[in-house]
Write an enzyme that holds these catalytic residues in place. Structure first.
Site, PDB file in Angstrom:
ATOM      1  N   GLU A  87       0.834  -1.204   0.000  1.00 16.38           N
ATOM      2  CA  GLU A  87       0.000   0.000   0.000  1.00 16.38           C
ATOM      3  C   GLU A  87       0.870   1.256   0.000  1.00 16.38           C
ATOM      4  O   GLU A  87       1.762   1.412   0.826  1.00 16.38           O
ATOM      5  CB  GLU A  87      -0.935   0.002   1.208  1.00 16.38           C
ATOM      6  N   CYS A 149      -7.984  -2.250   7.633  1.00 17.84           N
ATOM      7  CA  CYS A 149      -6.617  -2.192   7.091  1.00 17.84           C
ATOM      8  C   CYS A 149      -6.232  -0.749   6.783  1.00 17.84           C
ATOM      9  O   CYS A 149      -5.183  -0.264   7.214  1.00 17.84           O
ATOM     10  CB  CYS A 149      -6.523  -3.048   5.833  1.00 17.84           C
ATOM     11  N   HIS A 173      -1.068  -6.025   1.929  1.00 24.37           N
ATOM     12  CA  HIS A 173      -2.243  -6.887   1.770  1.00 24.37           C
ATOM     13  C   HIS A 173      -1.829  -8.208   1.121  1.00 24.37           C
ATOM     14  O   HIS A 173      -1.074  -8.214   0.134  1.00 24.37           O
ATOM     15  CB  HIS A 173      -3.298  -6.202   0.901  1.00 24.37           C
TER      16      HIS A 173
END
Length: 219
Positions: A87, A149, A173
């Site tokens: 991310e 998340c 992830h």
């Protein structure tokens, strides 16, 4: 490369609606065990965050205040993950979705008048390149979703931004199909998952190494 005493915090999540067995809760302690051998002199701490809007964020604050990690890598699962999704940013938003306790968020944002986006402070592109050199599927993601998340990533980055200490914070992830069955707690992998359990550990070590600016010591 980070200098001085370095503490690395690795976190996973507990179960939540649609994911009754979250592989990250088993991954992070196993990853830390491998990392202690691969990165001598680094302190590794692992925790499983409750997948709850209030308790999860409160627990996160306590970890950062109590452990003062130099590096924090948070792991979660996503049905959209094609492999390792690194991310690039967290967003100041919450989806109106129930947590593991069936509770919905009280606000549509994480921080009133906060920045809409906060950039991850790990070397995202370098991590992806390093994983791909190992033959592992890895991608840069610019959308961490609107669930716990994303909330974890944005909250951690916001805390670091307002702190005088050096931090490197990232979120990874993994496919939600990386389900670990009770009968095979170390090796159970969904047949459609693009990652094996060994891949998850190997890739996790490369992510840590890229973030620390160190090679992985393989014994």
């Amino acid at each position: 490369m980070l200098n001085g005493r370095t503490t690395v915090l690795l976190t996973g999540f507990g179960p939540f609606p649609s994911v009754p067995a979250n592989a990250t809760s088993l991954l992070v302690p196993r990853l830390a065990e491998a990392a202690r051998a691969a990165f001598p002199g680094i302190v590794f701490e692992t925790r499983t965050l409750p997948t709850e809007w209030a308790a999860g964020i409160e627990h996160l604050y306590g970890l950062y205040e109590g452990l003062t990690p130099t590096v924090a890598l948070h792991f979660g699962v996503s049905s959209r993950a094609r492999g390792f999704e690194i991310e690039a940013r967290g967003r100041n938003r919450l989806g109106f979705l129930p947590d593991a306790a069936g509770v919905f968020p009280a606000s549509p944002v994480l921080r009133a008048e906060g920045h809409e986006y906060l950039a991850s402070t790990v070397p995202v592109s370098a991590i992806v390149a390093r994983l791909r050199r190992r033959g592992l599927p890895a991608f840069i993601s610019r959308d961490a979703g609107a669930y716990l998340c994303n909330a974890t990533l944005y909250t951690a980055l916001d805390m670091a931004r307002r702190s005088a200490r050096e931090h490197r914070i990232g979120f990874v992830h993994l496919p939600s199909s990386l389900l670990v069955e009770e009968r095979r707690p170390a090796f159970g992998v969904h047949p459609r998952c693009p990652l094996t359990w060994r891949d998850a550990i190997d890739g996790g070590l490369e992510i840590i190494g890229a973030t620390l600016g160190r090679p992985v010591v393989r014994r």
